[in-house]
Design a protein around this motif. Structure first.
Motif, PDB file in Angstrom:
ATOM      1  N   LYS A 252       0.853  -1.185   0.000  1.00 11.86           N
ATOM      2  CA  LYS A 252       0.000   0.000   0.000  1.00 11.86           C
ATOM      3  C   LYS A 252       0.896   1.245   0.000  1.00 11.86           C
ATOM      4  O   LYS A 252       1.840   1.339   0.777  1.00 11.86           O
ATOM      5  N   ILE A 253       0.581   2.194  -0.874  1.00 19.29           N
ATOM      6  CA  ILE A 253       1.353   3.435  -0.979  1.00 19.29           C
ATOM      7  C   ILE A 253       0.451   4.588  -0.568  1.00 19.29           C
ATOM      8  O   ILE A 253      -0.660   4.727  -1.078  1.00 19.29           O
ATOM      9  N   GLU A 254       0.918   5.424   0.362  1.00 22.75           N
ATOM     10  CA  GLU A 254       0.164   6.597   0.793  1.00 22.75           C
ATOM     11  C   GLU A 254       0.538   7.784  -0.102  1.00 22.75           C
ATOM     12  O   GLU A 254       1.718   8.113  -0.249  1.00 22.75           O
ATOM     13  N   VAL A 255      -0.460   8.420  -0.671  1.00 27.14           N
ATOM     14  CA  VAL A 255      -0.236   9.588  -1.528  1.00 27.14           C
ATOM     15  C   VAL A 255      -0.919  10.772  -0.873  1.00 27.14           C
ATOM     16  O   VAL A 255      -2.102  10.720  -0.561  1.00 27.14           O
ATOM     17  N   ARG A 256      -0.180  11.827  -0.661  1.00 27.24           N
ATOM     18  CA  ARG A 256      -0.736  13.030  -0.051  1.00 27.24           C
ATOM     19  C   ARG A 256      -0.639  14.179  -1.066  1.00 27.24           C
ATOM     20  O   ARG A 256       0.387  14.340  -1.718  1.00 27.24           O
ATOM     21  N   PRO A 257      -1.678  14.999  -1.179  1.00 28.61           N
ATOM     22  CA  PRO A 257      -1.606  16.140  -2.095  1.00 28.61           C
ATOM     23  C   PRO A 257      -0.640  17.190  -1.551  1.00 28.61           C
ATOM     24  O   PRO A 257      -0.513  17.364  -0.341  1.00 28.61           O
ATOM     25  N   SER A 258       0.016  17.845  -2.440  1.00 28.00           N
ATOM     26  CA  SER A 258       0.972  18.877  -2.044  1.00 28.00           C
ATOM     27  C   SER A 258       0.232  20.158  -1.719  1.00 28.00           C
ATOM     28  O   SER A 258      -0.560  20.664  -2.504  1.00 28.00           O
ATOM     29  N   MET A 259       0.466  20.703  -0.546  1.00 24.95           N
ATOM     30  CA  MET A 259      -0.169  21.959  -0.150  1.00 24.95           C
ATOM     31  C   MET A 259       0.727  23.160  -0.421  1.00 24.95           C
ATOM     32  O   MET A 259       0.325  24.285  -0.278  1.00 24.95           O
ATOM     33  N   GLN A 260       1.971  22.903  -0.792  1.00 19.88           N
ATOM     34  CA  GLN A 260       2.904  24.003  -1.006  1.00 19.88           C
ATOM     35  C   GLN A 260       2.786  24.598  -2.407  1.00 19.88           C
ATOM     36  O   GLN A 260       3.222  25.694  -2.647  1.00 19.88           O
ATOM     37  N   GLY A 261       2.269  23.901  -3.326  1.00 16.46           N
ATOM     38  CA  GLY A 261       2.165  24.415  -4.685  1.00 16.46           C
ATOM     39  C   GLY A 261       3.405  24.057  -5.480  1.00 16.46           C
ATOM     40  O   GLY A 261       4.147  23.138  -5.153  1.00 16.46           O
ATOM     41  N   ALA A 262       3.646  24.783  -6.500  1.00 20.07           N
ATOM     42  CA  ALA A 262       4.774  24.512  -7.371  1.00 20.07           C
ATOM     43  C   ALA A 262       6.080  24.877  -6.683  1.00 20.07           C
ATOM     44  O   ALA A 262       6.138  25.729  -5.807  1.00 20.07           O
ATOM     45  N   THR A 263       7.129  24.225  -7.094  1.00 18.88           N
ATOM     46  CA  THR A 263       8.445  24.531  -6.529  1.00 18.88           C
ATOM     47  C   THR A 263       8.912  25.872  -7.062  1.00 18.88           C
ATOM     48  O   THR A 263       8.687  26.203  -8.233  1.00 18.88           O
ATOM     49  N   PRO A 264       9.559  26.679  -6.235  1.00 20.12           N
ATOM     50  CA  PRO A 264       9.999  27.997  -6.699  1.00 20.12           C
ATOM     51  C   PRO A 264      11.134  27.873  -7.711  1.00 20.12           C
ATOM     52  O   PRO A 264      11.928  26.943  -7.666  1.00 20.12           O
ATOM     53  N   VAL A 265      11.186  28.821  -8.603  1.00 20.01           N
ATOM     54  CA  VAL A 265      12.227  28.851  -9.614  1.00 20.01           C
ATOM     55  C   VAL A 265      13.499  29.382  -8.980  1.00 20.01           C
ATOM     56  O   VAL A 265      13.485  30.392  -8.287  1.00 20.01           O
ATOM     57  N   GLN A 266      14.582  28.673  -9.196  1.00 21.71           N
ATOM     58  CA  GLN A 266      15.861  29.094  -8.635  1.00 21.71           C
ATOM     59  C   GLN A 266      16.408  30.278  -9.424  1.00 21.71           C
ATOM     60  O   GLN A 266      16.339  30.314 -10.648  1.00 21.71           O
ATOM     61  N   ALA A 267      16.966  31.242  -8.709  1.00 18.29           N
ATOM     62  CA  ALA A 267      17.591  32.389  -9.360  1.00 18.29           C
ATOM     63  C   ALA A 267      18.872  31.922 -10.037  1.00 18.29           C
ATOM     64  O   ALA A 267      19.527  31.005  -9.558  1.00 18.29           O
ATOM     65  N   PRO A 268      19.229  32.527 -11.153  1.00 16.17           N
ATOM     66  CA  PRO A 268      20.464  32.116 -11.812  1.00 16.17           C
ATOM     67  C   PRO A 268      21.659  32.346 -10.893  1.00 16.17           C
ATOM     68  O   PRO A 268      21.709  33.319 -10.148  1.00 16.17           O
ATOM     69  N   SER A 269      22.601  31.425 -10.951  1.00 16.05           N
ATOM     70  CA  SER A 269      23.731  31.487 -10.025  1.00 16.05           C
ATOM     71  C   SER A 269      24.663  32.645 -10.335  1.00 16.05           C
ATOM     72  O   SER A 269      25.234  33.236  -9.443  1.00 16.05           O
ATOM     73  N   SER A 270      24.846  32.982 -11.606  1.00 17.83           N
ATOM     74  CA  SER A 270      25.747  34.092 -11.931  1.00 17.83           C
ATOM     75  C   SER A 270      24.928  35.330 -12.216  1.00 17.83           C
ATOM     76  O   SER A 270      24.196  35.409 -13.178  1.00 17.83           O
ATOM     77  N   VAL A 271      25.044  36.307 -11.346  1.00 17.37           N
ATOM     78  CA  VAL A 271      24.295  37.540 -11.497  1.00 17.37           C
ATOM     79  C   VAL A 271      25.063  38.518 -12.380  1.00 17.37           C
ATOM     80  O   VAL A 271      24.505  39.499 -12.832  1.00 17.37           O
ATOM     81  N   THR A 272      26.329  38.248 -12.635  1.00 15.17           N
ATOM     82  CA  THR A 272      27.134  39.162 -13.430  1.00 15.17           C
ATOM     83  C   THR A 272      26.820  39.075 -14.916  1.00 15.17           C
ATOM     84  O   THR A 272      27.081  40.010 -15.650  1.00 15.17           O
ATOM     85  N   SER A 273      26.274  37.968 -15.358  1.00 17.14           N
ATOM     86  CA  SER A 273      25.947  37.857 -16.774  1.00 17.14           C
ATOM     87  C   SER A 273      24.761  38.753 -17.072  1.00 17.14           C
ATOM     88  O   SER A 273      23.759  38.727 -16.382  1.00 17.14           O
ATOM     89  N   GLU A 274      24.871  39.552 -18.109  1.00 16.76           N
ATOM     90  CA  GLU A 274      23.840  40.552 -18.361  1.00 16.76           C
ATOM     91  C   GLU A 274      22.877  40.168 -19.461  1.00 16.76           C
ATOM     92  O   GLU A 274      21.935  40.868 -19.716  1.00 16.76           O
ATOM     93  N   GLY A 275      23.104  39.071 -20.143  1.00 12.81           N
ATOM     94  CA  GLY A 275      22.163  38.643 -21.157  1.00 12.81           C
ATOM     95  C   GLY A 275      22.467  39.252 -22.518  1.00 12.81           C
ATOM     96  O   GLY A 275      23.434  39.991 -22.709  1.00 12.81           O
ATOM     97  N   ALA A 276      21.618  38.942 -23.475  1.00 15.20           N
ATOM     98  CA  ALA A 276      21.854  39.348 -24.852  1.00 15.20           C
ATOM     99  C   ALA A 276      21.749  40.855 -25.055  1.00 15.20           C
ATOM    100  O   ALA A 276      22.523  41.439 -25.800  1.00 15.20           O
ATOM    101  N   PHE A 277      20.818  41.501 -24.399  1.00 15.98           N
ATOM    102  CA  PHE A 277      20.608  42.928 -24.592  1.00 15.98           C
ATOM    103  C   PHE A 277      20.844  43.692 -23.296  1.00 15.98           C
ATOM    104  O   PHE A 277      20.054  44.534 -22.905  1.00 15.98           O
ATOM    105  N   GLY A 278      21.950  43.398 -22.638  1.00 17.61           N
ATOM    106  CA  GLY A 278      22.280  44.030 -21.371  1.00 17.61           C
ATOM    107  C   GLY A 278      22.820  45.439 -21.545  1.00 17.61           C
ATOM    108  O   GLY A 278      22.883  45.985 -22.655  1.00 17.61           O
ATOM    109  N   PRO A 279      23.231  46.052 -20.450  1.00 18.15           N
ATOM    110  CA  PRO A 279      23.713  47.433 -20.488  1.00 18.15           C
ATOM    111  C   PRO A 279      24.917  47.633 -21.405  1.00 18.15           C
ATOM    112  O   PRO A 279      25.031  48.661 -22.058  1.00 18.15           O
ATOM    113  N   THR A 280      25.823  46.648 -21.471  1.00 18.74           N
ATOM    114  CA  THR A 280      26.995  46.791 -22.339  1.00 18.74           C
ATOM    115  C   THR A 280      26.571  46.850 -23.794  1.00 18.74           C
ATOM    116  O   THR A 280      27.046  47.699 -24.559  1.00 18.74           O
ATOM    117  N   TRP A 281      25.674  45.956 -24.186  1.00 18.39           N
ATOM    118  CA  TRP A 281      25.201  45.953 -25.568  1.00 18.39           C
ATOM    119  C   TRP A 281      24.467  47.262 -25.882  1.00 18.39           C
ATOM    120  O   TRP A 281      24.641  47.827 -26.960  1.00 18.39           O
TER     121      TRP A 281
END
Length: 159
Positions: A45-74
């Motif tokens: 027998k397997i017990e299944v419980r509904p998740s009350m927390q909702g979706a897992t949060p999205v992790q912030a990117p580890s490198s904050v120094t990368s500015e992306g394709a259209f960043g301030p330098t570009w």
């Protein structure tokens, strides 16, 4: 309408159920199946419980120094290439044209031209001093504009 209410109550109670039981059953051939009824043979027998927390949060990117394709330098590089340097070049050219036009105005001073005045005349001396002052002011302004243009070009080369 009464059946509709019963259906709504069943759905509500289904959402608030603390856990659902699922049975993992193995038959004689070794195949595994999942069912909500108890197993007739071997199973667990397997017990299944509904998740009350909702979706897992999205992790912030580890490198904050990368500015992306259209960043301030570009954006800065694009601005310098499309607007900054071309406008600075036009300002230098416009200033040089204005200085050249100003020199022509002094040479053609109307009915009292330089050539018609006696040498040593006060009017001629004042005119010559004004022309020299305006010429030096034009040269200083042109030099300042050229320095600005060079600094923008150096900045673009550094990017």
């Amino acid at each position: 309408m009464n059946t509709f209410r019963w259906a709504c109550w069943i759905c509500v109670l289904g959402f608030f159920a603390p856990a659902w039981a699922i049975n993992k059953c193995t038959d004689a051939n070794g195949r595994v199946s999942f069912q909500d009824a108890p197993c007739t043979g071997k199973g667990e027998k397997i017990e299944v419980r509904p998740s009350m927390q909702g979706a897992t949060p999205v992790q912030a990117p580890s490198s904050v120094t990368s500015e992306g394709a259209f960043g301030p330098t570009w954006q800065r590089k694009n601005f310098l290439q499309t607007q900054g340097i071309p406008q600075a070049r036009m300002a230098v050219d416009r200033n040089q044209r204005e200085c050249a036009a100003q020199g022509d105005v002094v040479a053609q001073a109307g009915p009292l031209r330089r050539g018609s005045l006696a040498s040593g005349n006060q009017f001629a001396q004042e005119g010559a001093e004004k022309a020299a002052d305006s010429k030096s002011a034009c040269q200083a302004r042109t030099e300042a504009l050229r320095e600005q243009l060079q600094s923008l070009e150096k900045e673009l080369a550094a990017l």
